[in-house]
Design a protein around this motif. Structure first.
Motif: not given
Ligand SMILES: Cc1ncc(COP(=O)(O)O)c(C=O)c1O
Length: 474
Positions: A171-173, A176, A197, A239, A241, A274, A277, A303-304, A311
């Motif tokens: 997953g992105g979190q 990061l 974010y 960081y 987006i 990041d 999107y 995720s998006k 994940r």
């Molecule tokens: C910019 C950004 N990065 C990462 C995430 C998190 O992604 P993940 O569900 O893969 O942890 C989000 C979720 O809202 C997001 O908006």
């Protein structure tokens, strides 16, 4: 002289880094989350807390201001400062959320056929002859197949990408958090957009890293603000987006990307790009990672584009050597990406299913954005035609946290802008404090277009009502 009466709440600020007022606001948030401070509880006066903590009165005033912007507390003239009721689903006395537009989820139209496809794919995976190996431990950057699938998925955005630079993360979190600890070991300062974010803020706070926000316009962060902050603050990283920014929806034009890349190159600044999107637009803009690949760590969650419970996210390191560094951080954080999920993603990327799902999601996102443009006042609406959310700017007389709370009581959940705000990097007061007086409304979370229609109509009506009840100031 210190006041003799001990304040009702006294935080321990010893372990916090960064500006004290932010540490105090963070401590307040932690106390609310842990229940140490209860909804409705009166907070110590600014003066009592300043005296007990041996701080300037202005530091406490700034901290309370920040906490108010984050929607944690309310001030009632003449009566003091109180803890706000908690957000959605956490307070039994509040009505249940009827339509939750607070989470940035991808819509799942029937055409995406997620559940049928998932059950077929899971059944096929469970029949694989190598199932015992699949259910075992895997390399922390993902299996060779999963990394190749990541390179294939991202190749429209990053042409020529090879699997050696791709790591698969849970997953992105998690990606990061791993990158923050890789790039800013031991804590430090990173730059972000002025609003960002919240998961990044949470990860930074865990890692003892202070995010400072750069001024933005409709195209995202300002290159001059980045340049000035780099020279003055010597940040450990940026960081950003750049595409459909969360929360403002700002998308950097190619010219803005080139200008930002020039500053990054000049300051040799490590960047976490990041691109959560990035694959939603029909014509995705070229990532910063194509302009300054030697400085950029690129992160793209699925995720998006598919669904959050998968994940799976891909990290693209600047080079193979640095991919190995990030791999160690991923191992320490999550051991490895979830193998069953990664197997689903790999299969879907390979057989075209992922592409079909994202196409269906994009089509639905477009329909939802059209609806938002019809129902919400266009002059204060920031949006991207294929995004999952919109950013609705409110008039200065309408406080976003209060407005969000009011519509929450009627069963609609949205997020007030203060939840995304970051302390300004600018030394002077160029930072527009009103910029976060807005709502992030996530369109993807509504069950269908009809539900969304009803919810947005109610938000528009509440805005009109608010205008009518605002006394005219002459
Ligand atoms: C910019 C950004 N990065 C990462 C995430 C998190 O992604 P993940 O569900 O893969 O942890 C989000 C979720 O809202 C997001 O908006």
């Amino acid at each position: 002289m210190k006041s003799s009466a001990a304040p009702s709440w006294l935080p321990d600020l010893e372990r916090s880094g960064g500006p004290i007022y932010l540490s105090l606001a963070d401590a307040l948030g932690a106390a609310v989350t842990s229940g140490a401070l209860k909804p409705g509880e009166r907070l110590p006066t600014h003066r009592a807390l300043a005296s007990a903590l041996d701080l300037d009165l202005t530091t406490v005033t700034r901290a309370y201001g920040e906490a108010r912007r984050r929607g944690l507390i309310d001030a009632a003239a003449g009566r003091g400062t109180f803890v706000r009721p908690p957000p959605k689903g956490q307070d039994d006395r509040r009505p249940a959320v009827e339509v939750d537009l607070s989470m940035n989820l991808p819509p799942h139209p029937p055409a995406a056929e997620i559940s049928a496809r998932l059950s077929q794919t899971m059944a096929a995976i469970l029949r694989r002859p190598d199932l015992p190996q699949l259910l075992s431990y895997h390399p922390s950057a993902g299996s060779a197949d999963d990394r190749s699938a990541g390179a294939e998925w991202l190749s429209p955005l990053l042409p020529g990408l090879t699997a050696a630079r791709v790591l698969v993360a849970g997953g992105g979190q998690a990606a990061l958090m791993s990158l923050l600890t890789t790039l800013v070991p031991g804590g430090g300062t990173i730059l972000t957009e002025a609003m960002t974010y919240p998961g990044l803020r949470a990860a930074a706070s865990q890692a003892g890293i202070v995010p400072l926000g750069l001024d933005m316009d409709a195209e995202g962060l300002l290159p001059d603000a980045l340049d000035e902050a780099c020279a003055r603050l010597k940040p450990a990283a940026l960081y950003t987006i750049p595409t459909i920014q969360n929360p403002t929806t700002a998308t950097m034009s190619p010219a803005r990307r080139a200008a930002v890349a020039e500053v990054i190159r000049r300051h040799r600044l490590p960047v976490i790009e990041d691109d959560a999107y990035g694959l939603l637009p029909d014509q995705p803009p070229a990532p910063l990672a194509t302009l300054v690949p030697e400085h950029v760590w690129y992160v793209a969650t699925l995720s998006k584009c598919l669904f959050p419970a998968l994940r799976v996210a891909y990290v693209v390191a600047p080079d193979q050597r640095r991919a190995t560094r990030a791999q160690a951080a991923l191992r320490a954080t999550v051991q490895m990406p979830p193998p069953l999920s990664a197997a689903v993603a790999t299969r879907w990327i390979g057989d075209g299913t992922a592409h079909e799902i994202v196409t269906a999601i994009r089509r639905e996102a477009r329909a939802r954005q059209d609806l938002a443009r019809r129902l919400l006042p266009p002059d204060v609406l920031d949006a991207h035609p294929e995004g999952h959310h919109v950013w609705l700017r409110l008039s200065p007389t309408c406080d976003a946290a209060t407005f969000a709370d009011r519509i929450r009581r009627s069963g609609l959940a949205v997020v007030p802008g203060g939840a995304f705000a970051v302390a300004p990097a600018a030394a002077s007061a160029t930072h527009d404090r009103r910029a976060d007086n807005a709502l992030r409304i996530s369109l993807g979370a509504a069950r269908n277009l009809d539900t969304l229609d009803g919810a947005l109509t109610r938000i528009a009506a509440a805005m009109d009502e608010d205008q009518e009840t605002t006394p005219e100031i002459v």
